[in-house]
Design a protein around this motif. Structure first.
Motif, PDB file in Angstrom:
ATOM      1  N   ALA A 159      24.356  11.760   3.834  1.00 12.57           N
ATOM      2  CA  ALA A 159      22.980  11.351   4.076  1.00 12.57           C
ATOM      3  C   ALA A 159      22.757   9.962   3.506  1.00 12.57           C
ATOM      4  O   ALA A 159      23.368   9.577   2.499  1.00 12.57           O
ATOM      5  CB  ALA A 159      22.017  12.342   3.437  1.00 12.57           C
ATOM      6  N   VAL A 160      21.863   9.194   4.151  1.00 12.22           N
ATOM      7  CA  VAL A 160      21.621   7.811   3.739  1.00 12.22           C
ATOM      8  C   VAL A 160      20.123   7.535   3.693  1.00 12.22           C
ATOM      9  O   VAL A 160      19.311   8.209   4.345  1.00 12.22           O
ATOM     10  CB  VAL A 160      22.300   6.809   4.698  1.00 12.22           C
ATOM     11  N   VAL A 161      19.772   6.534   2.912  1.00 12.89           N
ATOM     12  CA  VAL A 161      18.430   5.942   2.890  1.00 12.89           C
ATOM     13  C   VAL A 161      18.603   4.477   3.247  1.00 12.89           C
ATOM     14  O   VAL A 161      19.491   3.804   2.717  1.00 12.89           O
ATOM     15  CB  VAL A 161      17.772   6.095   1.501  1.00 12.89           C
ATOM     16  N   MET A 196      30.243   6.204  12.451  1.00 15.15           N
ATOM     17  CA  MET A 196      28.995   6.396  13.203  1.00 15.15           C
ATOM     18  C   MET A 196      27.861   6.593  12.213  1.00 15.15           C
ATOM     19  O   MET A 196      27.954   7.426  11.307  1.00 15.15           O
ATOM     20  CB  MET A 196      29.087   7.604  14.128  1.00 15.15           C
ATOM     21  N   ASN A 197      26.782   5.826  12.365  1.00 20.11           N
ATOM     22  CA  ASN A 197      25.598   5.925  11.519  1.00 20.11           C
ATOM     23  C   ASN A 197      24.374   6.070  12.399  1.00 20.11           C
ATOM     24  O   ASN A 197      24.213   5.317  13.382  1.00 20.11           O
ATOM     25  CB  ASN A 197      25.449   4.680  10.631  1.00 20.11           C
ATOM     26  N   LEU A 198      23.498   6.993  12.054  1.00 23.64           N
ATOM     27  CA  LEU A 198      22.257   7.208  12.797  1.00 23.64           C
ATOM     28  C   LEU A 198      21.095   7.188  11.811  1.00 23.64           C
ATOM     29  O   LEU A 198      21.105   7.916  10.811  1.00 23.64           O
ATOM     30  CB  LEU A 198      22.297   8.543  13.541  1.00 23.64           C
ATOM     31  N   TYR A 199      20.081   6.351  12.097  1.00 16.82           N
ATOM     32  CA  TYR A 199      18.940   6.176  11.204  1.00 16.82           C
ATOM     33  C   TYR A 199      17.642   6.408  11.971  1.00 16.82           C
ATOM     34  O   TYR A 199      17.574   6.189  13.186  1.00 16.82           O
ATOM     35  CB  TYR A 199      18.897   4.752  10.622  1.00 16.82           C
ATOM     36  N   GLY A 200      16.615   6.792  11.233  1.00 17.80           N
ATOM     37  CA  GLY A 200      15.269   6.899  11.787  1.00 17.80           C
ATOM     38  C   GLY A 200      14.292   6.151  10.903  1.00 17.80           C
ATOM     39  O   GLY A 200      14.173   6.468   9.715  1.00 17.80           O
ATOM     40  N   LYS A 217       6.572   5.882  17.935  1.00 13.69           N
ATOM     41  CA  LYS A 217       6.059   5.653  16.589  1.00 13.69           C
ATOM     42  C   LYS A 217       7.189   5.429  15.584  1.00 13.69           C
ATOM     43  O   LYS A 217       6.953   4.982  14.470  1.00 13.69           O
ATOM     44  CB  LYS A 217       5.196   6.833  16.160  1.00 13.69           C
ATOM     45  N   SER A 218       8.395   5.786  15.966  1.00 13.58           N
ATOM     46  CA  SER A 218       9.574   5.513  15.132  1.00 13.58           C
ATOM     47  C   SER A 218      10.707   5.060  16.032  1.00 13.58           C
ATOM     48  O   SER A 218      10.725   5.382  17.225  1.00 13.58           O
ATOM     49  CB  SER A 218       9.998   6.752  14.334  1.00 13.58           C
ATOM     50  N   SER A 219      11.649   4.324  15.444  1.00 13.16           N
ATOM     51  CA  SER A 219      12.759   3.781  16.229  1.00 13.16           C
ATOM     52  C   SER A 219      14.088   4.241  15.644  1.00 13.16           C
ATOM     53  O   SER A 219      14.517   3.739  14.586  1.00 13.16           O
ATOM     54  CB  SER A 219      12.714   2.246  16.246  1.00 13.16           C
ATOM     55  N   PRO A 220      14.756   5.208  16.268  1.00 17.84           N
ATOM     56  CA  PRO A 220      16.098   5.589  15.806  1.00 17.84           C
ATOM     57  C   PRO A 220      17.110   4.504  16.140  1.00 17.84           C
ATOM     58  O   PRO A 220      17.089   3.922  17.231  1.00 17.84           O
ATOM     59  CB  PRO A 220      16.379   6.880  16.576  1.00 17.84           C
ATOM     60  N   THR A 221      17.987   4.228  15.180  1.00 14.88           N
ATOM     61  CA  THR A 221      19.028   3.204  15.338  1.00 14.88           C
ATOM     62  C   THR A 221      20.392   3.859  15.237  1.00 14.88           C
ATOM     63  O   THR A 221      20.648   4.627  14.302  1.00 14.88           O
ATOM     64  CB  THR A 221      18.902   2.124  14.247  1.00 14.88           C
ATOM     65  N   LEU A 222      21.261   3.561  16.183  1.00 10.81           N
ATOM     66  CA  LEU A 222      22.627   4.088  16.188  1.00 10.81           C
ATOM     67  C   LEU A 222      23.614   2.943  16.037  1.00 10.81           C
ATOM     68  O   LEU A 222      23.543   1.953  16.780  1.00 10.81           O
ATOM     69  CB  LEU A 222      22.907   4.843  17.494  1.00 10.81           C
ATOM     70  N   LEU A 223      24.514   3.071  15.074  1.00 10.87           N
ATOM     71  CA  LEU A 223      25.623   2.137  14.908  1.00 10.87           C
ATOM     72  C   LEU A 223      26.909   2.896  15.158  1.00 10.87           C
ATOM     73  O   LEU A 223      27.192   3.902  14.489  1.00 10.87           O
ATOM     74  CB  LEU A 223      25.631   1.544  13.490  1.00 10.87           C
ATOM     75  N   LEU A 224      27.717   2.416  16.076  1.00  6.25           N
ATOM     76  CA  LEU A 224      28.955   3.105  16.449  1.00  6.25           C
ATOM     77  C   LEU A 224      30.067   2.074  16.565  1.00  6.25           C
ATOM     78  O   LEU A 224      29.937   1.092  17.288  1.00  6.25           O
ATOM     79  CB  LEU A 224      28.772   3.828  17.789  1.00  6.25           C
ATOM     80  N   CYS A 247      30.247  -2.731  14.379  1.00  2.99           N
ATOM     81  CA  CYS A 247      29.605  -1.681  15.169  1.00  2.99           C
ATOM     82  C   CYS A 247      28.761  -2.251  16.311  1.00  2.99           C
ATOM     83  O   CYS A 247      28.136  -3.312  16.183  1.00  2.99           O
ATOM     84  CB  CYS A 247      28.701  -0.822  14.282  1.00  2.99           C
ATOM     85  N   TYR A 248      28.742  -1.486  17.386  1.00  2.00           N
ATOM     86  CA  TYR A 248      27.783  -1.698  18.468  1.00  2.00           C
ATOM     87  C   TYR A 248      26.473  -1.058  18.039  1.00  2.00           C
ATOM     88  O   TYR A 248      26.463   0.079  17.540  1.00  2.00           O
ATOM     89  CB  TYR A 248      28.298  -1.058  19.749  1.00  2.00           C
ATOM     90  N   ALA A 249      25.354  -1.774  18.201  1.00  2.00           N
ATOM     91  CA  ALA A 249      24.064  -1.305  17.692  1.00  2.00           C
ATOM     92  C   ALA A 249      23.103  -1.035  18.842  1.00  2.00           C
ATOM     93  O   ALA A 249      23.006  -1.820  19.792  1.00  2.00           O
ATOM     94  CB  ALA A 249      23.474  -2.339  16.733  1.00  2.00           C
ATOM     95  N   MET A 250      22.376   0.083  18.712  1.00  4.26           N
ATOM     96  CA  MET A 250      21.355   0.448  19.701  1.00  4.26           C
ATOM     97  C   MET A 250      20.125   0.959  18.965  1.00  4.26           C
ATOM     98  O   MET A 250      20.248   1.674  17.971  1.00  4.26           O
ATOM     99  CB  MET A 250      21.870   1.535  20.642  1.00  4.26           C
TER     100      MET A 250
END
Length: 342
Positions: A159-161, A196-200, A217-224, A247-250
């Motif tokens: 888990a990450v912050v 792979m990292n996924l953030y909200g 209202k929130s933007s999930p970010t994916l780094l792969l 990583c490719y970022a979305m």
């Protein structure tokens, strides 16, 4: 008369015997204290690689020592193999056991000592393993010694912050997410694999985008992408690792209504990252078998910090991501040498 002759011969014989014993006590050869086995054990403990052990199998090596008058031994030469790395490993094996010096007429003298040592093969032990593992589970206590190869597969789940600096800081709040790493590490301590990292992150305010679509209202970010790491400092139960990730970022900005929706908004880009890991082993190593060969499983509590510049095709979403996390790391470690207890 007969008795007198017999007594005379007995006295002469005893005198000759005592003289011989006296001669033996004042003339002795040099030799290792504790016996030859104690000397050989010193070299059996050397941590040779599998390739080096294969070169040493069934090869008699001649060791030549100089022994001082005080019994201090110095290994002068190793004959029988020409591999300089193996020879250096043997010569650097210290400390040598004390020796009995050579004694001549009751006086200690410097001398030369020769001995031949041969390293064994362990083929039969490996054949025994396949039969052994069908009947009961292996434990570390079943082995006289185990040597880890240094090659391993790491699986990290955590888990990450995260928080942003730069343009994105104006629009995104501090958030969180999770990360997954799958890395193969070689004997040189360098690893490579997939990350792979996924953030909200919730919005402080909407991005300044000219659109009729309702923004999330929130933007999930994916780094792969891919990662490369290097062991910086490793102890028996802990390790520091530095990792570079490309990583490719979305980042989703408006949700997709259905599969035919092509007007949804997604920022795309690239993110290089630098991550510092600290892993602390939890519990004992566990033994597993893989096609009849043993492997070691180790469990770690992993802490990391990361800095990730994120370059999106949407300028307000770009910035520098700062990240802290705690994870579980499982290491699957192969073994290159082991021996069962007899």
């Amino acid at each position: 008369m007969t008795k007198l002759l017999f007594c005379t011969l007995a006295i002469i014989g005893l005198h000759v015997s005592l003289r011989a014993q006296d001669a033996d006590s004042v003339n002795t050869a040099a030799g290792p204290r504790g016996g030859l086995n104690n000397l050989a054990l010193l070299y059996y403990k050397i941590d040779f690689t599998p390739e080096q052990r294969q070169r040493l199998e069934d090869v008699p090596l001649e060791f030549i020592y100089s022994i001082s008058e005080e019994g201090v031994a110095t290994l002068e030469e190793v004959n029988g193999i020409n591999d300089p790395v193996i020879i250096d490993s043997i010569k650097n094996q210290q400390p040598l056991p004390d020796f009995y010096p050579r004694i001549v007429n009751g006086q200690a003298q410097s001398s030369i000592y020769f001995v031949k040592i041969q390293f064994p093969k362990y083929t039969m032990q490996r054949q025994r393993l396949s039969r052994y593992t069908h009947t009961e589970k292996l434990t570390v206590d079943d082995f006289e010694y185990i040597h880890k190869s240094g090659r391993r597969m790491d699986i990290l789940l955590g888990a990450v912050v995260n928080s942003f600096a730069g343009n994105a800081q104006e629009y995104l709040k501090t958030g969180g997410g999770f990360k997954v790493d799958l890395m193969y590490v070689g004997e040189n301590g360098i690893g490579a694999g997939l990350v792979m990292n996924l953030y909200g992150n919730s919005h402080k305010k909407p991005y300044p985008i000219n659109t009729t679509r309702e923004l999330d209202k929130s933007s999930p970010t994916l780094l792969l992408g891919a990662g490369i790491n290097k062991s910086l400092h490793k102890k028996e139960r802990s390790e520091w690792l530095a990792q570079v990730e490309l990583c490719y970022a979305m980042q989703n900005i408006s949700s997709k209504v259905n599969n035919k929706d092509k007007d949804y908004i997604m920022a795309k880009g690239f993110s290089p990252g630098i991550v510092l890991h600290y892993s602390l082993q939890v519990g004992k190593d566990n033994l597993y078998t893989y096609y009849g060969n043993p492997a070691m499983g180790s469990h770690y509590l992993n802490f990391h910090a990361a800095i990730r510049p994120v370059f999106f095709d949407l300028k307000p979403a770009s910035g520098v991501m700062l990240e802290l996390g705690v994870s579980y790391r499982f290491s699957w470690i192969t073994l290159d040498d082991y021996k069962f207890k007899m």
